[in-house]
Design a protein around this motif. Structure first.
Motif, PDB file in Angstrom:
ATOM      1  N   THR A   1      71.472  41.705 -28.066  1.00 48.03           N
ATOM      2  CA  THR A   1      71.035  40.323 -28.275  1.00 48.03           C
ATOM      3  C   THR A   1      70.713  40.112 -29.746  1.00 48.03           C
ATOM      4  O   THR A   1      69.979  40.895 -30.352  1.00 48.03           O
ATOM      5  N   VAL A   2      71.250  39.032 -30.310  1.00 47.72           N
ATOM      6  CA  VAL A   2      70.969  38.681 -31.701  1.00 47.72           C
ATOM      7  C   VAL A   2      70.105  37.427 -31.707  1.00 47.72           C
ATOM      8  O   VAL A   2      70.496  36.392 -31.151  1.00 47.72           O
ATOM      9  N   LEU A   3      68.936  37.528 -32.336  1.00 47.02           N
ATOM     10  CA  LEU A   3      68.002  36.418 -32.440  1.00 47.02           C
ATOM     11  C   LEU A   3      67.929  35.978 -33.901  1.00 47.02           C
ATOM     12  O   LEU A   3      67.598  36.781 -34.775  1.00 47.02           O
ATOM     13  N   ILE A   4      68.245  34.723 -34.174  1.00 49.76           N
ATOM     14  CA  ILE A   4      68.178  34.208 -35.538  1.00 49.76           C
ATOM     15  C   ILE A   4      66.949  33.310 -35.642  1.00 49.76           C
ATOM     16  O   ILE A   4      66.836  32.314 -34.925  1.00 49.76           O
TER      17      ILE A   4
ATOM     18  N   LEU B   1      63.371  47.627 -22.888  1.00 51.31           N
ATOM     19  CA  LEU B   1      64.416  48.487 -23.464  1.00 51.31           C
ATOM     20  C   LEU B   1      65.586  47.677 -24.025  1.00 51.31           C
ATOM     21  O   LEU B   1      66.623  48.249 -24.373  1.00 51.31           O
ATOM     22  N   ALA B   2      65.405  46.359 -24.115  1.00 53.41           N
ATOM     23  CA  ALA B   2      66.486  45.514 -24.627  1.00 53.41           C
ATOM     24  C   ALA B   2      66.793  45.849 -26.090  1.00 53.41           C
ATOM     25  O   ALA B   2      65.883  46.113 -26.883  1.00 53.41           O
ATOM     26  N   ARG B   3      68.093  45.829 -26.447  1.00 49.87           N
ATOM     27  CA  ARG B   3      68.515  46.050 -27.841  1.00 49.87           C
ATOM     28  C   ARG B   3      68.625  44.699 -28.525  1.00 49.87           C
ATOM     29  O   ARG B   3      69.515  43.912 -28.209  1.00 49.87           O
ATOM     30  N   VAL B   4      67.696  44.447 -29.442  1.00 51.98           N
ATOM     31  CA  VAL B   4      67.603  43.128 -30.071  1.00 51.98           C
ATOM     32  C   VAL B   4      67.634  43.279 -31.588  1.00 51.98           C
ATOM     33  O   VAL B   4      66.963  44.153 -32.147  1.00 51.98           O
TER      34      VAL B   4
ATOM     35  N   LEU C   1      77.329  37.983 -35.884  1.00 50.13           N
ATOM     36  CA  LEU C   1      77.532  37.904 -34.430  1.00 50.13           C
ATOM     37  C   LEU C   1      78.705  38.738 -33.959  1.00 50.13           C
ATOM     38  O   LEU C   1      79.036  38.712 -32.757  1.00 50.13           O
ATOM     39  N   ASP C   2      79.342  39.499 -34.864  1.00 53.31           N
ATOM     40  CA  ASP C   2      80.546  40.252 -34.493  1.00 53.31           C
ATOM     41  C   ASP C   2      80.277  41.260 -33.386  1.00 53.31           C
ATOM     42  O   ASP C   2      81.138  41.511 -32.542  1.00 53.31           O
ATOM     43  N   ASN C   3      79.083  41.862 -33.385  1.00 55.27           N
ATOM     44  CA  ASN C   3      78.767  42.882 -32.384  1.00 55.27           C
ATOM     45  C   ASN C   3      77.754  42.384 -31.353  1.00 55.27           C
ATOM     46  O   ASN C   3      77.119  43.188 -30.659  1.00 55.27           O
ATOM     47  N   ALA C   4      77.578  41.087 -31.266  1.00 57.46           N
ATOM     48  CA  ALA C   4      76.586  40.522 -30.346  1.00 57.46           C
ATOM     49  C   ALA C   4      77.185  40.283 -28.963  1.00 57.46           C
ATOM     50  O   ALA C   4      78.394  40.068 -28.819  1.00 57.46           O
ATOM     51  N   ASP C   5      76.330  40.343 -27.955  1.00 57.19           N
ATOM     52  CA  ASP C   5      76.716  39.975 -26.589  1.00 57.19           C
ATOM     53  C   ASP C   5      76.035  38.676 -26.146  1.00 57.19           C
ATOM     54  O   ASP C   5      76.533  37.974 -25.271  1.00 57.19           O
ATOM     55  N   LEU C   6      74.893  38.384 -26.770  1.00 58.67           N
ATOM     56  CA  LEU C   6      74.106  37.217 -26.415  1.00 58.67           C
ATOM     57  C   LEU C   6      73.420  36.715 -27.686  1.00 58.67           C
ATOM     58  O   LEU C   6      73.000  37.520 -28.524  1.00 58.67           O
ATOM     59  N   VAL C   7      73.305  35.382 -27.828  1.00 56.03           N
ATOM     60  CA  VAL C   7      72.760  34.832 -29.069  1.00 56.03           C
ATOM     61  C   VAL C   7      71.618  33.863 -28.756  1.00 56.03           C
ATOM     62  O   VAL C   7      71.709  33.064 -27.813  1.00 56.03           O
ATOM     63  N   ILE C   8      70.566  33.938 -29.571  1.00 56.22           N
ATOM     64  CA  ILE C   8      69.449  32.998 -29.473  1.00 56.22           C
ATOM     65  C   ILE C   8      69.165  32.457 -30.875  1.00 56.22           C
ATOM     66  O   ILE C   8      68.950  33.230 -31.812  1.00 56.22           O
ATOM     67  N   ALA C   9      69.185  31.140 -31.024  1.00 54.58           N
ATOM     68  CA  ALA C   9      68.881  30.513 -32.312  1.00 54.58           C
ATOM     69  C   ALA C   9      67.491  29.889 -32.231  1.00 54.58           C
ATOM     70  O   ALA C   9      67.231  29.061 -31.350  1.00 54.58           O
ATOM     71  N   ALA C  10      66.613  30.275 -33.152  1.00 55.35           N
ATOM     72  CA  ALA C  10      65.232  29.790 -33.123  1.00 55.35           C
ATOM     73  C   ALA C  10      64.783  29.405 -34.523  1.00 55.35           C
ATOM     74  O   ALA C  10      63.673  29.735 -34.957  1.00 55.35           O
ATOM     75  N   THR C  11      65.644  28.708 -35.253  1.00 52.79           N
ATOM     76  CA  THR C  11      65.287  28.260 -36.595  1.00 52.79           C
ATOM     77  C   THR C  11      64.826  26.811 -36.535  1.00 52.79           C
ATOM     78  O   THR C  11      65.037  26.119 -35.539  1.00 52.79           O
ATOM     79  N   ASN C  12      64.209  26.349 -37.632  1.00 54.11           N
ATOM     80  CA  ASN C  12      63.773  24.947 -37.692  1.00 54.11           C
ATOM     81  C   ASN C  12      64.756  24.083 -38.485  1.00 54.11           C
ATOM     82  O   ASN C  12      64.431  22.989 -38.921  1.00 54.11           O
TER      83      ASN C  12
END
Length: 502
Positions: free
Chosen positions: A35-38, A57-60, A93-104
């Protein structure tokens, strides 16, 4: 698309005018995904905390130009959490499986979403339901049981409130039920249909409706009983001279303790504690020595807790595993405390202020708990139940009360379900009161039986009502009142002792 069963088959029905929540709920194994969190501000922290609370145990990977300190703290606690301080680039995001955007930054969030979709990735954009492919719902967890709540992005606040309701309403003991059902399922032999039928039979109790109780009928019955007793007493008073003479010979102390015990037992039934401490404080004020006061409390609690325990048993409020862990240590502690206090009965003028000091402390504890009722309970249950029972039983016998204040409040604060904890503590209290009472009777020469009789009868009359009204009235108001009363009575007793000494 709507799936409807028909004759053991599935039929697809197209509904072009579907309304309501069209989301399909799933549970994702984040520990097997990346998971990639921006974004690493307060919103990013909220998203990250939700992920780690549910999947430790999530990989973030968190990407941001600035980070709130709490995220650095989490990075030190979770090995699979990586933080990268940089400006976002679509190659992140090349190696991401799931994306979360949390910017303003709305433009950046839109860019992140497009980058995710270019790579066929699902994305959640904080506070932007129209940009989301999935939502992070409010989660209620009881061990292996997990319930997700969605409002279709309309109101996270409502989801949060529903989470609080379910957290309180679903007992923690459900996890024990899940483990038992898993063992039962693994032990069953036979075909699939037989297993389903057996499991349905066992779990039917979870959805079985309890018979509705007509509260008006209950109050009518109790009113009729009290009225009948009153009419009988008046009739005997005027018609039977021997009865009138017998009543006139009863010491007024009996009636004082009868009324006080009835009120204290009702309060105890409402909040699950305080009977011992309120009754002991009252007894000391009336001139009863500490050991005799404690004996009276425990003798009255034999019948009252026996009745209350039976009522809670009938209502299914007993955690039997917890009961077994509390019982024996509690009895050992109570007998030891009763023996020590009885041995010091001849020095009651010196032990009385110490017991008053103890009730003063308990009054402060009750008052403190009244203003912390909404405090979040611990996520981990208390482990040392036998030690809690031993200490609670000892202190309860020495101070004439405290089992509820100490044991019940500790269990609830440690994450135990309030309803099951209350029922279990009440039932175990019956056996503990019985054993400590036997110890007191063996050790003491009773000179205060009028007071004891009042306590026994008053608490017994209140017990069935008390079990029914538990958790039905304002707990905070009662606890504040009880705390203040106990504190004032204890201070008065300590002050009277100091005046005598000086």
């Amino acid at each position: 698309m709507t799936l409807l069963p028909k004759d053991s088959s599935l039929k697809l029905i197209q509904d072009d005018n579907s309304e309501g929540n069209q989301l399909f709920p799933v549970f994702i194994k984040l520990n097997e995904l990346h998971t990639v969190l921006i974004g690493a501000g307060n919103v990013g922290l909220e998203k990250l905390t939700a992920i780690l609370n549910n999947s430790p145990l999530a990989r973030v990977t968190v990407i941001a130009k600035t980070f709130v300190p709490e995220i650095h703290t989490l990075a030190g606690e979770f090995d699979d959490l990586t933080i990268i301080q940089k400006t976002f680039a679509e190659t992140d995001l090349d190696n991401a499986d799931l994306v979360i955007a949390a910017t303003n930054d709305n433009e950046l969030n839109t860019y992140i979403r497009q980058s995710a979709h270019d790579r066929k990735l699902l994305i959640n954009v904080a506070d932007k339901p129209e940009l989301c492919d999935f939502y992070l719902g409010s989660i209620v967890q009881k061990g292996d049981l997990k319930v997700a709540i969605s409002t279709n992005g309309k109101s996270p606040t409502v989801a949060k409130r529903l989470k609080e309701v379910l957290n309180e309403g679903l007992p923690s003991e459900l996890d024990v039920t899940l483990q038992q059902m898993s063992e039962l399922r693994n032990s069953l032999s036979g075909d699939f249909a037989f297993k389903v039928k057996k499991l349905n039979e066992v779990t039917s109790v979870l959805v079985g409706k309890k018979p509705e109780t007509n509260k008006n009928l209950i109050w009518l019955i109790w009113s009729a009983i009290i009225l009948a007793i009153g009419i009988s007493a008046v009739a005997l008073w005027y018609k039977e001279p021997t009865f009138k003479l017998y009543v006139q010979e009863i010491h007024p102390v009996f009636y004082y303790f009868l009324g006080a015990s009835f009120v204290f037992a009702l309060i105890d039934g409402a909040i699950g504690m305080s009977y011992g401490v309120t009754t002991t404080s009252f007894s000391l004020t009336m001139g009863i020595p500490p050991a005799a006061a404690s004996m009276g409390v425990h003798l009255s609690e034999i019948m009252s807790n026996g009745i209350a325990g039976w009522m809670h048993y009938r209502m299914g409020n007993i955690n039997w595993k917890l009961f077994k862990m509390l019982l024996i240590p509690g009895i050992i502690g109570a007998v030891s405390g009763a023996y020590i206090l009885s041995s010091l009965e001849h020095y009651s003028q010196y032990t009385k202020p110490f017991v008053s000091l103890y009730t003063l402390i308990l009054g402060l504890v009750i008052l403190s708990k009244a203003f912390n009722l909404k405090r979040k309970r611990g996520t981990e249950k208390i482990k040392r139940i036998p030690l809690l029972g031993l200490g609670g039983g000892f202190i309860d016998a020495v101070g004439g009360g405290g089992w509820g204040s100490i044991v019940l409040s500790t269990l609830i604060a440690g994450g135990r379900n309030p309803r099951f904890s209350l029922g279990t503590v009440k039932l175990s209290r019956f056996f503990i009161a019985l054993m400590s009472s036997l110890t007191f009777i063996t050790m003491l020469n009773g000179n205060h039986w009028d007071a004891v009789a009042g306590l026994v009868i008053g608490s017994a009359l209140a017990s069935p009502i008390a079990a029914k009204i538990s958790n039905q009235i304002s707990t905070k108001a009662i606890m504040v009142s009880v705390g203040i009363i106990v504190i004032l009575i204890s201070i008065k007793s300590i002050f009277a002792f100091l005046v005598k000494v000086i």
